[in-house]
Scaffold this active site. Structure first.
Site, PDB file in Angstrom:
ATOM      1  N   LEU A 119       0.823  -1.222   0.000  1.00 33.78           N
ATOM      2  CA  LEU A 119       0.000   0.000   0.000  1.00 33.78           C
ATOM      3  C   LEU A 119       0.852   1.264   0.000  1.00 33.78           C
ATOM      4  O   LEU A 119       0.337   2.353  -0.225  1.00 33.78           O
ATOM      5  CB  LEU A 119      -0.952   0.005   1.196  1.00 33.78           C
ATOM      6  CG  LEU A 119      -2.139  -0.954   1.097  1.00 33.78           C
ATOM      7  CD1 LEU A 119      -2.937  -0.946   2.398  1.00 33.78           C
ATOM      8  CD2 LEU A 119      -3.039  -0.599  -0.082  1.00 33.78           C
ATOM      9  N   ASP A 141       0.620  -9.423  -5.235  1.00 31.47           N
ATOM     10  CA  ASP A 141       1.875  -8.676  -5.068  1.00 31.47           C
ATOM     11  C   ASP A 141       1.756  -7.284  -5.709  1.00 31.47           C
ATOM     12  O   ASP A 141       2.680  -6.786  -6.349  1.00 31.47           O
ATOM     13  CB  ASP A 141       3.064  -9.447  -5.663  1.00 31.47           C
ATOM     14  CG  ASP A 141       4.412  -8.891  -5.190  1.00 31.47           C
ATOM     15  OD1 ASP A 141       4.426  -7.982  -4.330  1.00 31.47           O
ATOM     16  OD2 ASP A 141       5.454  -9.375  -5.690  1.00 31.47           O
TER      17      ASP A 141
END
Lengths: 305, 443
Positions: free
Chosen positions: B65, B323
């Site tokens: 993130l 991912d």
């Protein structure tokens, strides 16, 4: 015949006809260099930018002379890689150069793929003057041109390429071109410097120098890039020279009219003995002379399209 | 504020159920599931899901993130919206932020910030080692107490085998796995794509398969010896799959995941030659040296992709995780060798799974969904019970027939580094309900 490519990014993308056209064009330009006034007006009013991100004397000089003999204006930009780290991005540099409206950008860079990237960023023609370990197409073309000049044709010739194939863009360009022209190519070097899968291009591989040069028409040596050998690619230069250094004794195994080539600069007495480099079979200086004619041909052809 | 979903085909991998029914949702919870649920005045919206799939919210256990520290790439706000747009209602975020998520305050920060900014549930993964340096253990226990669901030094494999052994021994006291990014740094040093035929012809430095495999083998052996749980992140090679298969045969406590790009693309994509593994539909190759083909582990060769598909099909590979690795356009516009590793995946993952695995019969729909719901939930120890009364209302609606074209310019993610731009996919989440609220719906 006409040349259908706006850029010269690699030999991989060329057909046998493309290669023949470049060599034929180079043959006609070679005569210009023998005149008293070594200049034709072909590229008058065009600007050629030599954008070099890696130090190079011979290739940059060769492109510069070639462009000047075609009456182009030439701008040399050398950017040391260290200043790039904090400086302008490649994209911004290319956009800035493009705004000056050159016709052709000749680029050399330590990273593979940069000429491809530049060709997507600009409307100029792009010529690859060497990108990482990927390709060095004008070197491959001048090598093929030199061989053809001496041997008449490339088809069926036995050619041995010796040395650090893994890191060599010269080897890759030559392999693509020579295979496409019908030559029989054998690669030789220590297994640690032989890239995976290279035989899929149609070459043979041997780790025995005597076997590689047996009956060879051409022995092409690669510069051992000593700065790249820090990770124990082979035990020592002394051992490398013993196994893979070309000496006069090897020439007995080759064809009687064998010719020796090297893209330079040579590591004298490492990959090639001084006697062989200076000997009667050596084409090393003719390669340099032909480089200008071949680069004139490439500049002319990409611009003409 | 009730929500009524009508006539959808419910596929619930948690309970192995498949039926056409209605679902009533209130206050973040599923109230009832059944046929002919009556509309009443407290229902504020009725969603007609006839002909569509109604599925428990997807879980992506491998997301970057970038917040805190690299908000120019992605934030919790944008990343969770990208997740919702993909059909994910729960994501686990990796600790390689700046600063690193290696202590309980950072776990608390992620949980608080995602509660404030996020539209889906965010579960933090803590670091194994302090600052991801691979030198000393981070405060794993305190992080778990604060809400970490696993620990990982993702992106930087722990090189020191003794530290890894200790980490496995230490986590035995907690019910969490170590998520291992397996990479021998000396073997991969300098590489920027898979070492093979294409790295040879492109002249790019290679990352050998063995760089991953030797650490997969090491970590399986260390985890087995310690009796600890190991989850291997993003397996990419044939032999990695085989090592996991053998470990599972020995009943080792090992699970693993694969990314959509590793079951879809081969290293030929770097050469702009063949993007897909199958030749069934020749996808338009873009060009050589596209930096959106650069990720770690790299795209591998055809045999590896086939082995991964086999591993998905026979159950060796438990989880599909993206991912998701956002980078800025400027970073990806660099020279291939200099551009950062990683691509985003949240908004294309289910589409790729449905198109590349389900539509061609490689996986059944319910097996594919299990790898994005119940399997990651079990690995992360989530108390998720599927589409049953009283459970958390994390539900998505998928239109399995919808054909759509991936357009990065429409992404909710801040990032655009996606190699699938322009691809035609079949099947897409059309509504994402997270904790009872509509977190995203298609326009």
């Amino acid at each position: 015949m006409h040349f259908s490519h706006r850029h010269l990014l690699g030999i991989q993308g060329l057909t046998a006809e493309d290669i023949t056209l470049i060599m034929d064009t180079a043959a006609s330009f070679k005569e210009v260099s023998n005149r008293e006034v070594k200049r034709v007006p072909t590229l008058r009013g065009h600007t050629v930018v030599n954008l070099f991100y890696e130090p190079s004397t011979r290739t940059r000089t060769s492109f510069e002379i070639a462009a000047k003999r075609l009456s182009a204006d030439v701008l040399n930009i050398t950017i040391s890689t260290s200043s790039v780290v904090k400086g302008e991005s490649l994209k911004d540099t290319v956009k800035t150069i493009e705004a000056m409206q050159p016709s052709i950008i000749v680029i050399r860079h330590a990273e593979a793929g940069v000429p491809q990237m530049v060709s997507r960023l600009t409307r100029c023609s792009v010529i690859n003057a060497g990108d990482g370990s990927h390709e060095h197409p004008t070197q491959g073309l001048l090598d093929m041109f030199t061989i053809r000049e001496k041997k008449g044709e490339l088809k069926g010739l036995k050619i041995a390429i010796i040395g650090d194939i893994l890191h060599s863009r010269v080897a890759r360009s030559n392999i693509w071109g020579l295979i496409r022209m019908g030559a029989d190519v054998t690669l030789c070097g220590p297994p640690t410097l032989m890239p995976i899968g290279i035989e899929r291009l149609g070459t043979r591989i041997t780790y025995d120098l005597s076997e590689a040069v047996r009956d060879a028409d051409i022995i092409m040596l690669l510069r051992l890039q000593l700065e790249r050998q820090k990770n124990s690619m082979f035990p020592s230069v002394r051992e490398y020279t013993e196994f893979y250094g070309l000496k006069e004794s090897h020439l007995q195994l080759a064809k009687p009219d064998v010719l020796i080539m090297h893209p330079g600069p040579i590591n004298r007495d490492i990959e090639i003995s001084g006697a062989v480099a200076d000997g009667e079979y050596s084409l090393i200086l003719e390669q340099v002379t032909n480089g200008i004619a071949v680069r004139m041909a490439v500049l002319y052809l990409v611009n003409g399209r | 504020m009730d929500l009524l979903i009508r006539n959808g085909r419910i596929i619930d991998p948690y309970n192995n159920q498949e039926k056409i029914a209605d679902i009533l949702i209130n206050d973040g919870k599923i109230v009832s599931v059944g046929t002919g649920i009556e509309n009443n005045e407290s229902v504020s919206r009725i969603v007609d899901a006839a002909g569509k799939l109604v599925v428990p919210g997807l879980i992506d256990m491998h997301v970057h993130l970038r917040e805190p520290g690299q908000e120019e790439k992605e934030t919790i706000t944008t990343g969770t919206r990208a997740a919702a747009a993909g059909g994910f209602t729960t994501i686990a975020c990796m600790p390689n932020t700046q600063p690193v998520i290696d202590n309980k305050s950072m776990i608390e920060f992620i949980l608080a910030k995602s509660k404030q900014d996020g539209v889906v549930r965010v579960l933090p993964v803590g670091a194994i080692s302090k600052e991801l340096k691979g030198e000393e253990l981070a405060e794993i226990g305190q992080m778990i107490k604060a809400g970490a669901v696993a620990v990982s030094d993702d992106g930087r494999s722990i090189q020191n085998a003794v530290l890894m052994k200790r980490a496995f021994e230490y986590i035995r006291q907690f019910n969490i796995p170590i998520i291992s990014h397996c990479e021998d740094a000396a073997l991969s040093a300098g590489g920027c794509m898979h070492e093979g035929y294409y790295s040879t012809i492109l002249g790019l430095p290679g990352i050998p398969s063995a760089a991953e495999e030797v650490v997969v083998a090491r970590d399986i052996l260390l985890a087995e010896a310690a009796g600890a749980r190991l989850h291997i992140a993003h397996v990419s090679t044939k032999k990695s799959v085989e090592l996991v298969r053998q470990a599972k045969k020995r009943s080792a406590n090992v699970t693993c995941e694969v990314t959509p790009h590793h079951f879809t693309l081969t290293d030929g994509a770097v050469a702009g030659i063949s993007l897909t593994c199958d030749a069934k539909e020749a996808k338009e190759a873009k060009h050589e040296f596209d930096t959106n083909t650069k990720m770690n582990p790299p795209l591998r060769d055809k045999e590896d992709v086939e082995a991964i598909r086999q591993g998905l099909s026979d159950g060796t590979i438990d989880v599909i995780a993206t991912d998701h690795a956002p980078h800025t356009r400027t970073e990806k516009e660099q020279e291939y060798g200099r551009a950062p590793f990683g691509i985003i995946g949240l908004e294309t993952s289910p589409g790729l799974v449905l198109t590349e695995l389900v539509d061609n019969g490689m996986l059944t729909l319910s097996d594919a969904l299990s790898k994005m719901t119940v399997n990651p939930a079990r690995i992360l120890g989530l108390e998720t019970s599927g589409i049953v009364p009283e459970s958390r209302a994390d539900i998505i609606i998928i239109d399995p027939e919808m054909e759509w074209v991936v357009d990065v310019n429409t992404f909710a993610s801040k990032a655009r580094n996606c190699p699938f731009h322009g691809w035609k996919l079949k099947g897409r989440a059309v509504m994402t309900i997270a904790n009872g609220r509509i977190a995203w719906e298609i326009e």
